[in-house]
Design a protein around this motif. Structure first.
Motif, PDB file in Angstrom:
ATOM      1  N   VAL A   1       0.845  -1.207   0.000  1.00  0.00           N
ATOM      2  CA  VAL A   1       0.000   0.000   0.000  1.00  0.00           C
ATOM      3  C   VAL A   1       0.875   1.249   0.000  1.00  0.00           C
ATOM      4  CG1 VAL A   1      -1.667   1.337   1.359  1.00  0.00           C
ATOM      5  CG2 VAL A   1      -1.985  -1.119   1.070  1.00  0.00           C
ATOM      6  N   GLN A   2       1.981   1.229   0.757  1.00  0.00           N
ATOM      7  CA  GLN A   2       2.903   2.360   0.764  1.00  0.00           C
ATOM      8  C   GLN A   2       3.490   2.585  -0.623  1.00  0.00           C
ATOM      9  OE1 GLN A   2       3.523   4.598   3.201  1.00  0.00           O
ATOM     10  NE2 GLN A   2       4.717   5.665   1.637  1.00  0.00           N
ATOM     11  N   ALA A   3       3.854   1.509  -1.300  1.00  0.00           N
ATOM     12  CA  ALA A   3       4.392   1.617  -2.657  1.00  0.00           C
ATOM     13  C   ALA A   3       3.347   2.189  -3.601  1.00  0.00           C
ATOM     14  CB  ALA A   3       4.864   0.248  -3.143  1.00  0.00           C
ATOM     15  N   LEU A   4       2.086   1.802  -3.382  1.00  0.00           N
ATOM     16  CA  LEU A   4       0.981   2.322  -4.189  1.00  0.00           C
ATOM     17  C   LEU A   4       0.870   3.834  -4.024  1.00  0.00           C
ATOM     18  CD1 LEU A   4      -1.601   1.870  -5.901  1.00  0.00           C
ATOM     19  CD2 LEU A   4      -2.793   1.357  -3.770  1.00  0.00           C
ATOM     20  N   ALA A   5       0.996   4.303  -2.777  1.00  0.00           N
ATOM     21  CA  ALA A   5       0.895   5.745  -2.509  1.00  0.00           C
ATOM     22  C   ALA A   5       2.009   6.511  -3.222  1.00  0.00           C
ATOM     23  CB  ALA A   5       0.953   5.992  -1.007  1.00  0.00           C
ATOM     24  N   GLU A   6       3.191   5.925  -3.243  1.00  0.00           N
ATOM     25  CA  GLU A   6       4.343   6.625  -3.814  1.00  0.00           C
ATOM     26  C   GLU A   6       4.294   6.723  -5.335  1.00  0.00           C
ATOM     27  OE1 GLU A   6       7.568   4.441  -2.187  1.00  0.00           O
ATOM     28  OE2 GLU A   6       7.340   5.277  -0.158  1.00  0.00           O
ATOM     29  N   ARG A   7       3.562   5.831  -5.991  1.00  0.00           N
ATOM     30  CA  ARG A   7       3.543   5.882  -7.446  1.00  0.00           C
ATOM     31  C   ARG A   7       2.257   6.488  -8.023  1.00  0.00           C
ATOM     32  NH1 ARG A   7       3.118   0.146  -6.727  1.00  0.00           N
ATOM     33  NH2 ARG A   7       1.047  -0.621  -7.338  1.00  0.00           N
ATOM     34  N   LEU A   8       1.408   7.032  -7.173  1.00  0.00           N
ATOM     35  CA  LEU A   8       0.233   7.732  -7.688  1.00  0.00           C
ATOM     36  C   LEU A   8       0.674   8.851  -8.623  1.00  0.00           C
ATOM     37  CD1 LEU A   8      -2.233   8.138  -4.669  1.00  0.00           C
ATOM     38  CD2 LEU A   8      -2.479   6.630  -6.636  1.00  0.00           C
ATOM     39  N   ASP A   9      -0.044   9.019  -9.733  1.00  0.00           N
ATOM     40  CA  ASP A   9       0.355  10.026 -10.707  1.00  0.00           C
ATOM     41  C   ASP A   9      -0.862  10.784 -11.228  1.00  0.00           C
ATOM     42  OD1 ASP A   9      -0.910   8.179 -12.342  1.00  0.00           O
ATOM     43  OD2 ASP A   9       0.944   7.388 -13.196  1.00  0.00           O
ATOM     44  N   GLU A  10      -0.693  11.467 -12.336  1.00  0.00           N
ATOM     45  CA  GLU A  10      -1.765  12.291 -12.903  1.00  0.00           C
ATOM     46  C   GLU A  10      -2.973  11.464 -13.323  1.00  0.00           C
ATOM     47  OE1 GLU A  10      -2.161  15.671 -13.165  1.00  0.00           O
ATOM     48  OE2 GLU A  10      -0.484  15.559 -11.758  1.00  0.00           O
TER      49      GLU A  10
ATOM     50  N   GLY B   1       1.625 -17.673  -2.785  1.00  0.00           N
ATOM     51  CA  GLY B   1       1.639 -16.721  -3.882  1.00  0.00           C
ATOM     52  C   GLY B   1       0.437 -16.853  -4.777  1.00  0.00           C
ATOM     53  N   LEU B   2      -0.635 -17.455  -4.284  1.00  0.00           N
ATOM     54  CA  LEU B   2      -1.804 -17.738  -5.119  1.00  0.00           C
ATOM     55  C   LEU B   2      -3.031 -16.924  -4.732  1.00  0.00           C
ATOM     56  CD1 LEU B   2      -1.471 -21.640  -5.260  1.00  0.00           C
ATOM     57  CD2 LEU B   2      -0.764 -19.977  -7.005  1.00  0.00           C
ATOM     58  N   SER B   3      -3.352 -16.893  -3.454  1.00  0.00           N
ATOM     59  CA  SER B   3      -4.579 -16.226  -3.028  1.00  0.00           C
ATOM     60  C   SER B   3      -4.433 -14.712  -3.105  1.00  0.00           C
ATOM     61  CB  SER B   3      -4.919 -16.633  -1.587  1.00  0.00           C
ATOM     62  OG  SER B   3      -6.080 -15.952  -1.147  1.00  0.00           O
ATOM     63  N   PRO B   4      -5.379 -14.019  -3.740  1.00  0.00           N
ATOM     64  CA  PRO B   4      -5.333 -12.552  -3.778  1.00  0.00           C
ATOM     65  C   PRO B   4      -5.387 -11.987  -2.367  1.00  0.00           C
ATOM     66  CG  PRO B   4      -6.944 -13.393  -5.347  1.00  0.00           C
ATOM     67  CD  PRO B   4      -6.555 -14.545  -4.468  1.00  0.00           C
ATOM     68  N   THR B   5      -4.325 -11.349  -1.954  1.00  0.00           N
ATOM     69  CA  THR B   5      -4.242 -10.782  -0.596  1.00  0.00           C
ATOM     70  C   THR B   5      -3.732  -9.354  -0.680  1.00  0.00           C
ATOM     71  OG1 THR B   5      -2.150 -12.007  -0.444  1.00  0.00           O
ATOM     72  CG2 THR B   5      -4.038 -12.919   0.726  1.00  0.00           C
ATOM     73  N   ALA B   6      -2.443  -9.190  -0.912  1.00  0.00           N
ATOM     74  CA  ALA B   6      -1.897  -7.844  -1.046  1.00  0.00           C
ATOM     75  C   ALA B   6      -2.521  -7.110  -2.228  1.00  0.00           C
ATOM     76  CB  ALA B   6      -0.379  -7.909  -1.209  1.00  0.00           C
TER      77      ALA B   6
ATOM     78  N   LEU C   1      -6.833   1.829  -2.913  1.00  0.00           N
ATOM     79  CA  LEU C   1      -6.914   2.784  -4.015  1.00  0.00           C
ATOM     80  C   LEU C   1      -8.353   3.295  -4.168  1.00  0.00           C
ATOM     81  CD1 LEU C   1      -5.355   4.220  -6.202  1.00  0.00           C
ATOM     82  CD2 LEU C   1      -5.673   2.231  -7.690  1.00  0.00           C
ATOM     83  N   GLY C   2      -9.311   2.401  -4.005  1.00  0.00           N
ATOM     84  CA  GLY C   2     -10.712   2.809  -4.050  1.00  0.00           C
ATOM     85  C   GLY C   2     -11.059   3.762  -2.931  1.00  0.00           C
ATOM     86  N   ASP C   3     -10.532   3.490  -1.735  1.00  0.00           N
ATOM     87  CA  ASP C   3     -10.760   4.387  -0.600  1.00  0.00           C
ATOM     88  C   ASP C   3     -10.154   5.761  -0.870  1.00  0.00           C
ATOM     89  OD1 ASP C   3     -12.169   2.553   0.885  1.00  0.00           O
ATOM     90  OD2 ASP C   3     -10.456   1.920   2.093  1.00  0.00           O
TER      91      ASP C   3
END
Length: 332
Positions: free
Chosen positions: A30-39, A160-165, A173-175
């Motif tokens: 989630v932290q990585a997601l915040a850092e790559r938010l763009d236009e 590495g199979l179940s959708p988690t992260a 991102l929706g929030d």
């Protein structure tokens, strides 16, 4: 004692260790997601703000569950939205979409068959499409008007199979989208309460003193010249644990409560010969009828009292209430 059922094999990690690793991985993604938010995110916000219809959120499987939550959060924070199941959309539910809408489609792979099947009709309607996906090169992402990158470097699942992260990232991102839209719209606590009238927040922000207070003959009143025994009878009849003490003009100039009664008895006062004017508490705490009921709670707690007289802007006695009234209204 035997080996715990929580660790059935020698290769299994200790439960607390694994749980912490899961949370650390998801927090890191989630932290990585915040850092790559763009236009692209800004453009998505602008697109939804300009939308004259509704936001239609869609997704299948775990992404669908996340989509349900995103749609609910959008709807409750000032952005009209609903969830549309993509499989049902192929069998008639596409009729839910109008030309004034915006579609948000979620898929980590961006290749979910059910989603890809409804892309052509959405494109033919000219409805803008925002994709939330972990694959920028996917069919869904390339078809979208705006792509929001929700990819993760690893899932928290040890297999590495179940959708988690990935689902956590999409949900976060929706929030972020919903809260940014809330802020841009100037959506207030009162607006939020209007969408949640059945919840505790709704009651706290929508209920006013006038909605709860006792009025008319239900207000306990005793004249200044009345004897204390008459005041006690009024308190008993009205059941508020107090009575307003009024002058000849009907103006509330004091209050007499159960606590005042105890103090009167301690001082040996005769209820048959003592006037209310001699035992009343002058300058009582009051509140206005238009104030929020939660303000009445705060005032009672601050002053350590259980009752309030309600005065209109002209100082006229128009109501009375006690803590029990607030409890019954579920404001407390």
């Amino acid at each position: 004692m035997g080996i715990s059922n929580l660790q059935k094999s020698n290769s299994a990690k200790p439960p607390l260790q694994l749980a912490r690793e899961v949370l650390q991985i998801e927090a890191r993604e989630v932290q990585a997601l915040a850092e790559r938010l763009d236009e692209n995110f800004v453009n998505a916000v602008e697109l939804i703000l300009q939308c004259r219809g509704r936001v239609v959120v869609t997704g299948i499987g775990k992404s669908g569950h996340v989509g349900h939550k995103i749609a609910a959060t959008l709807a409750s924070t000032g952005t009209p939205a609903f969830f549309m199941h993509p499989a049902e959309a192929s069998h008639g539910d596409l009729g839910m979409i109008t030309k004034g809408d915006v579609v948000i489609a979620l898929s980590n792979s961006g290749e979910a068959d059910e989603l890809l099947a409804i892309l052509p009709p959405i494109k033919r309607m000219g409805v803008p499409l925002i994709s939330i996906s972990g694959n920028r090169n996917s069919t869904l992402s390339k078809a979208a008007s705006i792509f929001l990158d929700a990819h993760v470097s690893e899932e928290a699942c040890p297999l590495g199979l179940s959708p988690t992260a990935s689902t956590t990232a999409a949900l976060a991102l929706g929030d972020a989208l919903a809260v940014t839209l809330l802020d841009q719209r100037g959506f207030s606590q009162e607006d939020y309460a209007l969408s949640h009238p059945g919840g505790s927040l709704g009651r706290r922000l929508l209920l006013h003193v006038k909605d709860i207070m006792r009025t008319g003959l239900a207000i306990p009143t005793t004249s200044t010249n009345a004897f204390l025994k008459d005041g006690l009878l009024e308190i008993s009849r009205k059941g508020l644990g107090m009575t307003a003490v009024i002058d000849a003009a009907g103006t509330a100039i004091g209050i007499f409560t159960d606590g005042d009664l105890r103090r009167a008895f301690e001082n040996g006062i005769d209820i048959h010969t003592t006037r209310m004017a001699d035992v009343m508490h002058i300058n009582p705490q009051t509140i206005g009828p238009e104030q929020l009921a939660v303000d009445a709670v705060a005032l009672m707690e601050q002053r350590t009292i259980n009752s309030l007289l309600v005065l209109d802007p002209q100082g006229n006695l128009v109501g009375a209430l006690n803590m029990h009234d607030l409890l019954m209204a579920k404001v407390v």
